[in-house]
Design a protein around this motif. Structure first.
Motif, mmCIF file in Angstrom:
data_model
loop_
_atom_site.group_PDB
_atom_site.id
_atom_site.type_symbol
_atom_site.label_atom_id
_atom_site.label_comp_id
_atom_site.label_asym_id
_atom_site.label_seq_id
_atom_site.Cartn_x
_atom_site.Cartn_y
_atom_site.Cartn_z
ATOM 1 N N ASP A 225 0.858 -1.185 0.000
ATOM 2 C CA ASP A 225 0.000 0.000 0.000
ATOM 3 C C ASP A 225 0.899 1.242 0.000
ATOM 4 O O ASP A 225 1.731 1.396 0.892
ATOM 5 N N THR A 227 0.294 4.291 0.549
ATOM 6 C CA THR A 227 -0.027 5.356 1.500
ATOM 7 C C THR A 227 0.398 4.961 2.915
ATOM 8 O O THR A 227 1.111 5.692 3.592
ATOM 9 N N SER A 228 -0.040 3.768 3.330
ATOM 10 C CA SER A 228 0.312 3.302 4.676
ATOM 11 C C SER A 228 1.682 2.626 4.693
ATOM 12 O O SER A 228 2.267 2.440 5.753
ATOM 13 N N TRP A 229 2.188 2.242 3.523
ATOM 14 C CA TRP A 229 3.428 1.493 3.379
ATOM 15 C C TRP A 229 3.391 0.208 4.201
ATOM 16 O O TRP A 229 4.334 -0.142 4.895
ATOM 17 N N LYS A 230 2.274 -0.489 4.097
ATOM 18 C CA LYS A 230 2.125 -1.825 4.683
ATOM 19 C C LYS A 230 1.732 -2.796 3.573
ATOM 20 O O LYS A 230 0.916 -2.457 2.695
ATOM 21 N N ASP A 421 6.631 -6.273 5.831
ATOM 22 C CA ASP A 421 6.228 -5.473 7.000
ATOM 23 C C ASP A 421 7.219 -5.624 8.151
ATOM 24 O O ASP A 421 7.491 -4.658 8.876
ATOM 25 N N GLY A 434 7.354 6.306 7.449
ATOM 26 C CA GLY A 434 6.355 5.849 8.401
ATOM 27 C C GLY A 434 6.853 6.121 9.805
ATOM 28 O O GLY A 434 8.012 6.497 10.014
#
Length: 437
Positions: A225, A227-230, A421, A434
């Motif tokens: 993702d 945006t969330s960088w997950k 992650d 993040g």
């Protein structure tokens, strides 16, 4: 893009690199008029870069250019070693998806103000995207060229089988049309495999992320993702699992050229492979064997939108460069050198500059690769510009290789997502991308 890029974890060099840069920044290093340039490339690229360096020296008396030609597969290790030794060259060539890692690690400085403005203004949107760091939105690298992947077929074969030939990005095959074409081709006379995905490039290669991630994005997901960088919840979400399962089904049905068959099945005698999911560089090979029968088509539209890859080896200036202005001057000189451009044009270099595209008949309107250039302008999506990219791509490569070999897509993508992650968590979110958790 290089199809055979090794998987190097630059972050593993991070702590030592940061320290080395801090120490090295205070050293004299190269003198102002002595530029060190680290690069890799094919033999013709080595020749033309050498020639350009000589012309630059002649045009700038007193300035010397030391070229450091580095083996492709050991490139990132060599950079790490140079950083650790406090001897990072002034100018570095780098593979575009690794730019965020280099910038985050403190290796590079912005180049927008070092290059000729006309050159920066001449960059295609895709070229700007591959050289831009998302945190400060500054330009850190530039190239004459970019890249893409297209779908290649035989016009004669497709017309005989009454399979529609797309002529524009808007006209690209849908998911259903693509699968119907594969099914029709699977029973056509002489066809052993309907599709070559170039698995022969290997199971540990950047090609896997470069060429296959667009299928995921087109189907509404991604390797992470942005945006969330997950990765968990995205890479192992339903859309990505569906995409991976579909690709696995192509293999299960015997539609994909196996890794052991080599790289020329599309144009080999008898044409055992009907379609080729190949890089722009593949056109020259196929055209040499098949002539005008080769037809270039946009990548299929698997979901709401078509998506294609971009990115290649681009040029940057080290943060520790002894004379950044001279480094920018050399890059501006090289990228505008007529002979340098002619060499890349002769090897079907994919345009990263608008002026280079205008001078390249292959990619111009009605040129054989015009649809590929159109595709880059409308559907190119850069690989995730995140410092964890070395981990992201390696995890995805392993997952897709196992999935192609029959492993459960959900389990493999979940494993890859966790690995990504975990790496980001281990690095406190790669701040400022993040927050530490």
């Amino acid at each position: 893009m290089s199809a055979t890029l090794g998987n190097r974890l630059l972050k593993s060099l991070g702590a030592a690199s940061a320290l080395s840069i801090a120490v090295g920044a205070g050293l004299s290093g190269a003198q102002a008029a002595e530029l060190k340039v680290m690069f890799q490339g094919d033999p013709y690229e080595i020749t033309i870069i050498t020639d350009v360096a000589k012309r630059f020296e002649a045009a700038n008396p007193g300035t010397t250019v030391q070229l450091i030609n580095t083996p492709h597969d050991a490139y990132n290790e060599k950079i790490g070693a140079a950083v650790s030794a406090g001897s990072l060259p002034d100018i570095l060539q780098l593979d575009a998806p690794f730019l965020a890692n280099y910038v985050w690690s403190g290796f590079l400085q912005p180049v927008g103000n070092l290059l000729d403005k006309a050159l920066v203004d001449d960059m295609t949107a895709s070229n700007v995207a591959q050289g831009t760091y998302p945190i400060d939105k500054a330009l850190y690298a530039i190239g004459l060229t970019d890249s893409t992947v297209a779908l290649y077929g035989s016009r004669k074969q497709l017309e005989e089988l009454k399979i529609r030939i797309p002529t524009s990005v808007e006209d690209a095959w849908t998911r259903d049309e693509f699968e119907a074409a594969l099914k029709t081709l699977s029973t056509a006379p002489g066809v052993k495999w309907p599709l070559d995905l170039f698995r022969s490039y290997g199971s540990k290669t950047e090609w896997i992320t470069y060429a296959y991630e667009p299928i995921l994005v087109s189907m509404g997901c991604d390797v992470i993702d942005r945006t969330s960088w997950k990765a968990t919840g995205t890479l192992d979400g339903k859309a990505c699992v569906d995409a991976a399962t579909e690709m696995q089904n192509w293999v299960k049905q015997g539609w994909v050229v196996p890794q052991s068959a080599g790289q020329n099945q599309f144009y080999a005698e008898g044409r055992p492979a009907a379609l080729a999911w190949g890089g722009h560089w593949f056109y020259a090979e196929a055209n040499a064997k098949m002539g005008d029968d080769v037809v270039v088509m946009p990548l299929p539209k698997f979901g709401e939108k078509g998506v294609s890859p971009n990115g290649t080896w681009i040029w940057s200036v080290a943060k520790t460069a002894s004379d950044p202005a001279a480094a920018g001057k050399f890059l501006s000189f090289m990228l505008q050198d007529p002979a340098y451009r002619d060499a890349y044009k002769a090897h079907a270099g994919f345009p990263g500059l608008k002026s280079f595209a205008a001078a390249s008949p292959l990619y111009a309107d009605k040129g054989a690769m015009a649809v590929a250039f159109e595709q880059a302008g409308k559907t190119a999506v850069a690989r995730p510009p995140h410092p964890a990219y070395p981990t992201i791509t390696l995890a995805f490569q392993n997952a897709m290789t196992n999935i192609f070999d029959g492993a459960d897509p959900q389990a493999e993508l979940s494993k890859a997502a966790k690995k990504i992650d975990d790496d980001i968590l281990d690095n406190d979110g790669y701040q400022p991308f993040g927050k530490a958790e």
